[in-house]
Design an enzyme around this catalytic site. Structure first.
Site, PDB file in Angstrom:
ATOM      1  N   ASP A  80       0.699  -1.529   0.063  1.00  0.00           N
ATOM      2  CA  ASP A  80      -0.235   0.285  -0.115  1.00  0.00           C
ATOM      3  C   ASP A  80       0.462   1.288  -0.182  1.00  0.00           C
ATOM      4  OD1 ASP A  80       0.657  -0.527   2.670  1.00  0.00           O
ATOM      5  OD2 ASP A  80      -0.864   0.762   3.537  1.00  0.00           O
ATOM      6  N   GLU A 173       0.389  -1.809   5.778  1.00  0.00           N
ATOM      7  CA  GLU A 173       0.946  -0.790   6.666  1.00  0.00           C
ATOM      8  C   GLU A 173       1.414   0.630   6.782  1.00  0.00           C
ATOM      9  OE1 GLU A 173       5.580   0.532   7.813  1.00  0.00           O
ATOM     10  OE2 GLU A 173       4.240   1.366   5.844  1.00  0.00           O
TER      11      GLU A 173
END
Length: 408
Positions: A80, A173
């Site tokens: 991400d 994350e």
């Protein structure tokens, strides 16, 4: 394929996470990259490739013949990108033989300026990759993914001694959830490294202790013409709460090991208000003291304005991994030696944030962090160099070689 070639492919996949979502992963678009990576891993010949229903991608490279007793080493990166700035429609600029001067970021009106980023002079002569000023670049952490995948290709093609290599790519994350559903038991590694942000010669095994704080304030609206000693303005109480915190202990005024309180959001009116903070400190005692300070302020304001005026909710996010890494400092020493062999002078720096590795270390997988060669993440000035990424691949390869023998 070189790392930057993979990188340019990965950054065009929109994978921004969403901290307002309760799903796992927080955005379904992260599967777009996860599925692409799983297919590429299978095509390379990586074993036991799998992507689960929560968008965690795993794979293994079995130990080379004769090195079956070497420890399993993991390399982990996240898919991400941060919700701080747009990660959709990334359109990179590639500047060969960069001359160290100011760079226009497309037609955005923004510039990558040595006055703001003095390190740019040290990148002179390299091939620089920047944004066009309208999005972030995605080097955090698609650079780490590209470097790990390039390492995997090298190990599968070249005769390099190595034990079992475990590969993991995580979602979410950037919103603090990357380790939530990580399958350590089946990952198969004895030790691991995240490859996540920072200059190529940086090694990190100290990070902030971190908590999030939500402050809810209940006002007491009364007509302002007849409100003496009665009206409680929730927004003013919020301002009062904030002003009772140490003014110099914010991100703007702190560095290195200095902790802070960071006001991320403030909303409200006379009747009600809310604030969102993050609390950070490397030192566990100072971290607890910061939490106590916020609790004390809430207590004082409730005594002043009435019970229930201020409700403080604090949620711990992650802890400093240092105490979990110190018993296995070979992770740091081997990474330093690998960096030196790549021609770099390694430095260890404290992370002014957190990584998946911090939580994984507390979950039983010691996991310090390695730099990717990137700079200025989470915004339009993010940049990286082709050569920096190549050096990171060399460091990863050097680490693998050093773990081809049992840890002493």
């Amino acid at each position: 394929m070189r790392a930057y070639e993979r990188f340019l492919k990965y950054i065009r996949v929109y994978t921004t996470s969403d901290d307002n979502s309760e799903t796992i992963p927080s955005t379904q678009r992260q599967f777009d990259l996860g599925n692409e990576l799983a297919q590429e891993m299978k095509a390379l010949g990586i074993s036991n490739v799998r992507i689960d229903d929560k968008c965690y991608v795993y794979g293994e490279i079995p130990a080379a013949k004769g090195y079956e007793d070497a420890p399993g080493i993991g390399f982990i990166a996240h898919m991400d990108t941060a919700p701080d700035f747009s990660g959709e429609g990334v359109n990179p600029q590639i500047i060969e033989n960069y001359d160290g001067s100011r760079v226009a970021l497309g037609n955005s009106g923004l510039f990558l300026d040595p006055a703001d980023f003095p390190h740019l002079s040290s990148l002179k002569g390299r091939t620089l990759i920047t944004t066009d000023g309208t999005t972030l670049l995605g080097g955090d952490d698609k650079a780490g993914i590209a470097e790990i995948m390039t390492l995997a290709e090298i190990l599968l093609k070249e005769d390099i001694p190595h034990g079992k290599i475990c590969i993991g790519f995580t979602p979410d994350e950037e919103i603090g959830r990357g380790a939530d559903c990580f399958d350590i038991e089946n990952f198969g590694a004895d030790f691991a490294y995240t490859v996540d942000g920072g200059v190529e010669n940086e090694l990190e095994y100290e990070n902030f202790n971190a908590a999030g704080a939500q402050v809810q304030i209940k006002g007491f609206p009364v007509h302002p013409g007849s409100s003496k000693n009665t009206l409680v303005n929730a927004v003013q109480v919020a301002v009062e709460f904030h002003n009772m915190l140490p003014a110099g202990e914010t991100p703007r005024y702190t560095e290195e090991y200095e902790g802070f309180y960071h006001l991320c959001d403030l909303n409200g009116d006379i009747a009600q208000a809310s604030m969102v903070y993050i609390i950070r400190d490397h030192d566990s005692h100072l971290f607890e003291a910061r939490i106590s300070t916020m609790k004390h302020i809430a207590k004082l304001l409730n005594e002043k304005y009435g019970a229930g005026t201020v409700t403080l909710t604090i949620k711990e996010q992650y802890r400093n991994m240092k105490e979990k890494i110190e018993p296995c400092m070979h992770l740091i020493e081997n990474a330093k030696l690998a960096a030196q062999e790549a021609g770099l002078s390694p430095v260890t720096v404290p992370i002014r944030g957190g990584t998946d590795g911090a939580r994984l270390s507390y979950m039983g997988l010691p996991c310090p962090n390695l730099g990717t060669g990137g700079y200025a993440a989470h915004g339009p000035c993010e940049h990286i160099t082709v050569e920096g990424m190549d050096l990171v691949v060399e460091i990863l390869k050097g680490i693998v070689k050093r773990y081809a023998e049992p840890v002493k």
